[in-house]
Design a protein around this motif. Structure first.
Motif, short mmCIF file in Angstrom:
data_model
loop_
_atom_site.label_atom_id
_atom_site.label_comp_id
_atom_site.label_asym_id
_atom_site.label_seq_id
_atom_site.Cartn_x
_atom_site.Cartn_y
_atom_site.Cartn_z
N ASP A 252 1.02 -1.26 0.22
CA ASP A 252 -0.11 0.11 -0.07
C ASP A 252 0.79 0.96 -0.19
OD1 ASP A 252 -2.68 1.07 -0.48
OD2 ASP A 252 -2.43 2.33 1.66
N HIS A 253 1.95 0.97 0.70
CA HIS A 253 3.02 1.75 0.39
C HIS A 253 3.59 2.57 -0.57
CE1 HIS A 253 6.19 5.38 2.11
NE2 HIS A 253 7.11 4.07 1.31
N TYR B 4 0.33 4.16 -2.79
CA TYR B 4 0.45 5.42 -2.49
C TYR B 4 2.18 6.43 -3.33
CZ TYR B 4 0.46 10.03 1.06
OH TYR B 4 0.36 11.25 1.21
N TYR B 5 3.35 5.50 -3.06
CA TYR B 5 4.26 6.77 -3.74
C TYR B 5 3.39 7.13 -5.17
CZ TYR B 5 8.74 8.15 -4.63
OH TYR B 5 9.45 9.19 -5.01
N TRP C 123 3.03 10.39 4.61
CA TRP C 123 3.16 9.59 4.54
C TRP C 123 3.23 8.33 5.77
CZ3 TRP C 123 4.86 8.83 -0.35
CH2 TRP C 123 4.95 9.31 -0.91
N SER D 217 0.36 5.93 4.73
CA SER D 217 0.55 5.25 4.37
C SER D 217 1.15 3.39 4.69
CB SER D 217 1.76 5.20 2.52
OG SER D 217 3.22 5.73 3.35
N TRP D 218 1.46 3.86 5.71
CA TRP D 218 1.97 2.63 6.66
C TRP D 218 0.89 2.31 7.82
CZ3 TRP D 218 6.06 0.10 4.94
CH2 TRP D 218 7.20 0.84 4.36
#
Length: 153
Positions: free
Chosen positions: A63-64, A67-68, A85, A88-89
């Motif tokens: 998912d990170h 997101y990036y 950020w 995103s975790w």
């Protein structure tokens, strides 16, 4: 004959996400066809993707990465994304439905970025695209090591 910047970037982006092609060989991943991010994630169940390894999960890495890519795609469109950020975790456990959705959303962001490579003003976007490739490749390495830890390869 020289390669265009598009011809140089596309196979590297493709390898990071889709793995090397049968006839292409590999620039940096294993030579197995499914050794990119998508093949690596596809082999995982939701339960396996939810195992905490040194404080994070495969689901949170996936998912990170999504997101990036969303942040990069938003910037390429000329907008300034709201960057958080830490959020995103946040994913720790996923069920099969959520796990498949993460993979689907990641694929969608990848396809958007892939399409941007063909835009006429690519030169203005190269740094973002190269950053996305480097960032995603870093996480691919992390994912491959995490899989070794939980012995699901």
């Amino acid at each position: 004959m020289g390669y265009s910047i598009q011809d140089s970037i596309k196979p590297i982006l493709k390898e990071a996400f889709e793995g090397p092609g049968a006839e292409d060989g590999s620039w940096f991943t294993n030579t197995q066809l499914d050794s990119g991010i998508f093949g690596t994630l596809k082999a995982m169940s939701a339960d396996e993707a939810s195992i905490s390894i040194y404080g994070s999960t495969i689901a949170s890495h996936a998912d990170h990465i999504r997101y990036y890519l969303w942040v990069i795609n938003t910037m390429i469109r000329g907008n300034e994304p709201d960057r958080n950020w830490e959020s995103s975790w946040e994913i720790t456990r996923v069920d099969e439905t959520r796990w498949h959705q993460i993979q689907k959303d990641l694929y969608q962001e990848y396809m958007i970025l892939n399409e941007k490579i063909d835009s006429p003003d690519l030169e203005d976007k190269v740094i973002n695209i190269l950053g996305a490739i480097a960032h995603s490749s870093y996480h691919l390495g992390a994912l491959r090591q995490m899989i070794k830890t939980i012995n699901v390869e």
